[in-house]
Design a protein around this motif. Structure first.
Motif, PDB file in Angstrom:
ATOM      1  N   GLU A 174     -37.633 -10.616   6.673  1.00  0.00           N
ATOM      2  CA  GLU A 174     -37.370 -10.818   8.107  1.00  0.00           C
ATOM      3  C   GLU A 174     -37.086 -10.323   8.667  1.00  0.00           C
TER       4      GLU A 174
ATOM      5  N   ARG B 175     -34.822 -13.191   0.393  1.00  0.00           N
ATOM      6  CA  ARG B 175     -36.187 -13.702   1.728  1.00  0.00           C
ATOM      7  C   ARG B 175     -35.651 -12.978   2.753  1.00  0.00           C
ATOM      8  N   ASN B 176     -34.365 -12.734   2.668  1.00  0.00           N
ATOM      9  CA  ASN B 176     -33.589 -12.352   4.515  1.00  0.00           C
ATOM     10  C   ASN B 176     -34.446 -10.619   4.019  1.00  0.00           C
TER      11      ASN B 176
ATOM     12  N   LYS C 243     -37.184  -9.174  12.876  1.00  0.00           N
ATOM     13  CA  LYS C 243     -35.508  -9.489  14.024  1.00  0.00           C
ATOM     14  C   LYS C 243     -35.478  -8.110  14.380  1.00  0.00           C
TER      15      LYS C 243
ATOM     16  N   ILE D  84     -45.171 -11.656   6.430  1.00  0.00           N
ATOM     17  CA  ILE D  84     -44.206 -11.360   5.461  1.00  0.00           C
ATOM     18  C   ILE D  84     -43.873 -12.656   4.054  1.00  0.00           C
TER      19      ILE D  84
ATOM     20  N   GLN E  18     -45.380 -12.317  10.998  1.00  0.00           N
ATOM     21  CA  GLN E  18     -45.106 -14.088   9.854  1.00  0.00           C
ATOM     22  C   GLN E  18     -46.578 -14.144   8.753  1.00  0.00           C
TER      23      GLN E  18
END
Length: 478
Positions: A432, A428-429, A436, A61, A58
């Motif tokens: 992630e 932004r995806n 995921k 990211i 995290q």
């Protein structure tokens, strides 16, 4: 298998794997190898990340996202990612819409417009442009796909300011001379004219007509010999005026630049364009209600076969288990069709990255019936036989290694930012994705295999007497 003569490797956008944008390559690679595969877990043990690993991920990211600055200049959305210490800069001006911008009669106009634009501009006539590009080692090119196209430039950091002037001059004030138009048009027609000569390329054309009938994608961005033959110099001049409005564009820049200086450079150039009121219509998703097979006769040493099924788009949560399912299928068909049975040299399974997405299988084989039967059996095995976490761990580890190797250049990272921004629900995806992928469970993979790997639309190029259609349509998913 994915042969497309028009795409540029650095800015590759068609039929490519969806890829992700991360700058700290070495740090990420080290982290991922440790997390995903260097010490395989026992078959019954999951690889769920520890709390410390989750926190590290995290943090990573967040740190990567903080390197991207998003702003607008007179309605033009700009994404800038700073890669401190980088010696090159990549810039891409993306035109939204892709196949939705064209019709059957003018297909190819956007592609041809960009090709002619890169020949010369008002301040950089042909000879001067080539001299400047060669002197500075700058790459100026264009490419397109079903969802968008791009004018792109990669230069050294030292030469960026002067090459920015060239880049913006090409975008805003292309010369569009008759000589340049005739040259680019002849080149485009020569490329299109031999599409039917190469079996693999022709197979793709046949597949497009079968899978995209009634869909905007049926109009290929490169056009056809017929549509490009009709285009005139006035058509591309008019089209250039039509699309050069900031609401239709996205600008992405990656490199070690001062953001305030860049913003001023954009304001002085693209900031003077009209805003317009463009809003992209959503792309209808593909849906195949039944399996089919179309055979086109051609005398060849082997039969060429490809089958497509509708797949989840990047905006769907299913894309993550689907990526793993596709990779597992790819490995399995290679093992069963080539290694064990020697039926084909390069059998494959793949997953594209389009707004209306597809996946599929491909094989060229003398005994196409047996090869396809084995491949469909592997789909069924993926759909019905239990998986364990070890299967997924290996695939994710392999996938991430390939991904990081493909993300070394600024151009690749800029292309990835644009892809997620334009068809993936927002840039932004892209950050992630690792988290995921790590969260995918065996049941997720089996579920998406059942949901999407079915009702396959096959096309075959070869000998019709050697094709048993019942085999192709009889096992298309449970």
């Amino acid at each position: 298998m994915r042969t497309d003569k028009m795409k540029n490797e650095n800015w590759k956008m068609r039929n490519g794997k969806w890829v992700f944008l991360l700058t700290a390559y070495c740090l990420l690679l080290t982290f991922s190898l440790t997390a995903f595969g260097q010490t395989p877990a026992p078959p019954t043990t999951t690889t769920a990340p520890t709390t410390a690993q989750s926190n590290d991920l995290q943090s990573l990211i967040t740190r990567q996202a903080s390197l991207v600055t998003e702003f607008e200049v007179n309605g033009l959305k700009v994404l800038f990612k700073r890669r401190e210490g980088g010696q090159s800069v990549a810039a891409g001006l993306f035109i939204k819409g892709g196949s939705r911008n064209i019709t059957a009669s003018n297909a190819g106009v956007e592609n041809l417009m960009l090709q002619v634009a890169t020949e010369a501009s008002a301040s950089y006539p042909r000879e001067r442009m080539r001299s400047e590009l060669a002197r500075t080692g700058t790459v100026l090119t264009s490419s397109d796909n079903y969802d968008y196209s791009v004018l792109s430039m990669t230069s050294t950091r030292t030469n960026f300011d002067s090459m920015w002037n060239l880049f913006t001059d090409v975008a805003l004030r292309p010369s569009f001379t008759k000589e340049d138009f005739d040259l680019a048009k002849t080149r485009a027609l020569a490329s299109l004219a031999d599409d039917s000569d190469d079996p693999d390329t022709y197979l793709q054309r046949l597949q497009e007509h079968t899978a995209y009938a009634g869909h905007p994608y049926v109009n290929r961005p490169e056009g056809t010999v017929e549509s490009v033959s009709r285009l005139t110099l006035e058509d591309i001049r008019r089209y250039h005026q039509q699309v050069l409005e900031t609401s239709r564009l996205l600008l992405v820049v990656v490199g070690d630049l001062n953001v305030n200086q860049l913003r001023q450079q954009i304001t002085n150039s693209f900031g003077k364009l009209p805003r317009g009121s463009y809003r992209a219509d959503s792309v209808p998703q593909l849906s195949f209600s039944s399996p089919s097979v179309n055979v086109t006769e051609r005398s060849l040493p082997t039969n060429y076969v490809q089958g497509l099924f509708a797949a989840p788009p990047l905006t769907s949560p299913d894309i993550y288990p689907m990526e793993i399912a596709s990779a597992m299928l790819r490995d399995r068909v290679f093992e069963e069709v080539r290694v064990k049975r020697n039926l084909s040299y390069a059998p494959s399974a793949f997953l594209s990255s389009q707004a209306a997405n597809v996946g599929g299988i491909y094989v060229s084989a003398v005994d196409a019936n047996q090869a396809v039967r084995v491949m469909l059996d592997e789909i069924r095995r993926l759909q019905t036989h239990p998986l364990d976490q070890t299967d997924i761990t290996g695939v994710v580890s392999q996938y991430l290694t390939s991904y990081y190797l493909g993300q070394e250049t600024n151009a690749a990272q800029a292309a990835n930012l644009a892809e997620w921004e334009l068809i993936g629900g927002g840039w932004r995806n892209s950050f992630e994705t690792i988290a995921k992928l790590r969260a995918v469970a065996p049941a997720d993979v089996q579920r998406v295999a059942q949901k999407y790997m079915r009702n396959i639309r096959f096309v075959v190029l070869g000998n019709p007497t050697q094709i048993d259609k019942n085999i192709f349509t009889g096992q298309a998913g449970i």
